[in-house]
Scaffold this motif. Sequence first.
Motif, PDB file in Angstrom:
ATOM      1  N   SER A   4       1.082  -1.645   0.389  1.00  0.00           N
ATOM      2  CA  SER A   4      -0.234   0.106   0.033  1.00  0.00           C
ATOM      3  C   SER A   4       0.285   1.290   0.254  1.00  0.00           C
ATOM      4  O   SER A   4       0.675   1.824  -0.618  1.00  0.00           O
ATOM      5  CB  SER A   4      -0.413   0.088   0.790  1.00  0.00           C
ATOM      6  N   GLN A   5       1.759   1.618   0.871  1.00  0.00           N
ATOM      7  CA  GLN A   5       3.054   2.132   0.905  1.00  0.00           C
ATOM      8  C   GLN A   5       4.030   2.205   0.292  1.00  0.00           C
ATOM      9  O   GLN A   5       4.971   3.121   0.243  1.00  0.00           O
ATOM     10  CB  GLN A   5       2.650   2.398   2.702  1.00  0.00           C
ATOM     11  N   ARG A   6       4.313   0.971   0.029  1.00  0.00           N
ATOM     12  CA  ARG A   6       5.651   1.083  -1.136  1.00  0.00           C
ATOM     13  C   ARG A   6       6.795   1.083  -0.085  1.00  0.00           C
ATOM     14  O   ARG A   6       8.083   1.343  -0.550  1.00  0.00           O
ATOM     15  CB  ARG A   6       5.880   1.691  -2.270  1.00  0.00           C
ATOM     16  N   LEU A   7       7.131   0.415   0.929  1.00  0.00           N
ATOM     17  CA  LEU A   7       8.273   0.918   1.551  1.00  0.00           C
ATOM     18  C   LEU A   7       8.536  -0.224   1.944  1.00  0.00           C
ATOM     19  O   LEU A   7       8.012  -1.473   2.045  1.00  0.00           O
ATOM     20  CB  LEU A   7       7.403   1.456   3.524  1.00  0.00           C
ATOM     21  N   LEU A   8       9.602  -0.514   2.322  1.00  0.00           N
ATOM     22  CA  LEU A   8      10.809  -1.955   2.638  1.00  0.00           C
ATOM     23  C   LEU A   8      10.498  -2.109   4.269  1.00  0.00           C
ATOM     24  O   LEU A   8      10.880  -1.011   4.480  1.00  0.00           O
ATOM     25  CB  LEU A   8      12.061  -1.220   2.442  1.00  0.00           C
ATOM     26  N   LEU A   9      10.153  -3.407   3.742  1.00  0.00           N
ATOM     27  CA  LEU A   9       9.747  -3.761   5.687  1.00  0.00           C
ATOM     28  C   LEU A   9      10.955  -4.238   5.505  1.00  0.00           C
ATOM     29  O   LEU A   9      11.583  -4.172   7.482  1.00  0.00           O
ATOM     30  CB  LEU A   9       8.863  -4.594   5.332  1.00  0.00           C
ATOM     31  N   LEU A  10      12.328  -4.892   4.616  1.00  0.00           N
ATOM     32  CA  LEU A  10      13.853  -5.312   5.654  1.00  0.00           C
ATOM     33  C   LEU A  10      14.208  -6.142   4.527  1.00  0.00           C
ATOM     34  O   LEU A  10      13.648  -6.737   3.809  1.00  0.00           O
ATOM     35  CB  LEU A  10      12.824  -7.187   6.158  1.00  0.00           C
ATOM     36  N   VAL A  11      15.817  -5.816   4.529  1.00  0.00           N
ATOM     37  CA  VAL A  11      16.656  -6.406   3.679  1.00  0.00           C
ATOM     38  C   VAL A  11      17.263  -7.288   4.261  1.00  0.00           C
ATOM     39  O   VAL A  11      17.921  -7.409   5.630  1.00  0.00           O
ATOM     40  CB  VAL A  11      17.287  -5.168   3.515  1.00  0.00           C
ATOM     41  N   MET A  12      18.251  -8.178   3.668  1.00  0.00           N
ATOM     42  CA  MET A  12      19.138  -9.006   4.248  1.00  0.00           C
ATOM     43  C   MET A  12      19.769  -9.778   3.057  1.00  0.00           C
ATOM     44  O   MET A  12      19.222 -10.407   1.613  1.00  0.00           O
ATOM     45  CB  MET A  12      17.871 -10.596   4.336  1.00  0.00           C
TER      46      MET A  12
END
Length: 134
Positions: A4-12
């Motif tokens: 909905s907001q195109r936000l990155l939640l997590l990077v690995m």
Amino acid sequence: MDQSQRLLLLVMVTAAGVSDNDAGKQLLTRLAESHPTVTKAWVDTGYKTQAVEHGAMLGIDVDVVPRNAQVKGFSVVPRRWVVERSFGWIMMHRRLARDYETKPEHSESMIRLAMISNLAKRATGETTITWHNP
């Protein structure tokens, strides 16, 4: 990615030798810990039953999105375009166009910076300088 907001939640970022299943299980565990309201994830066919079963144990419904076997070459696959679009945004930042980083933590930080830049661009309507438009 929060759709909905195109936000990155997590990077690995992992070494190339880490299997998709092992990385997927680690990622799902971290996701469940940091974002307990996430209940759905879409993955490509590199993720087999181990990641799907691990997600189920964590309360995350993991759906494998298969390629369209009837189409030769590139075709838009539902849900997969979100990942491909994100890779495109990241690649607009020259440092991420090649694998310059020596530590996974550095790569993760550079990805976060690229996504912050994209968020700022959307919020302000201004374009950020990339290697394509110096």
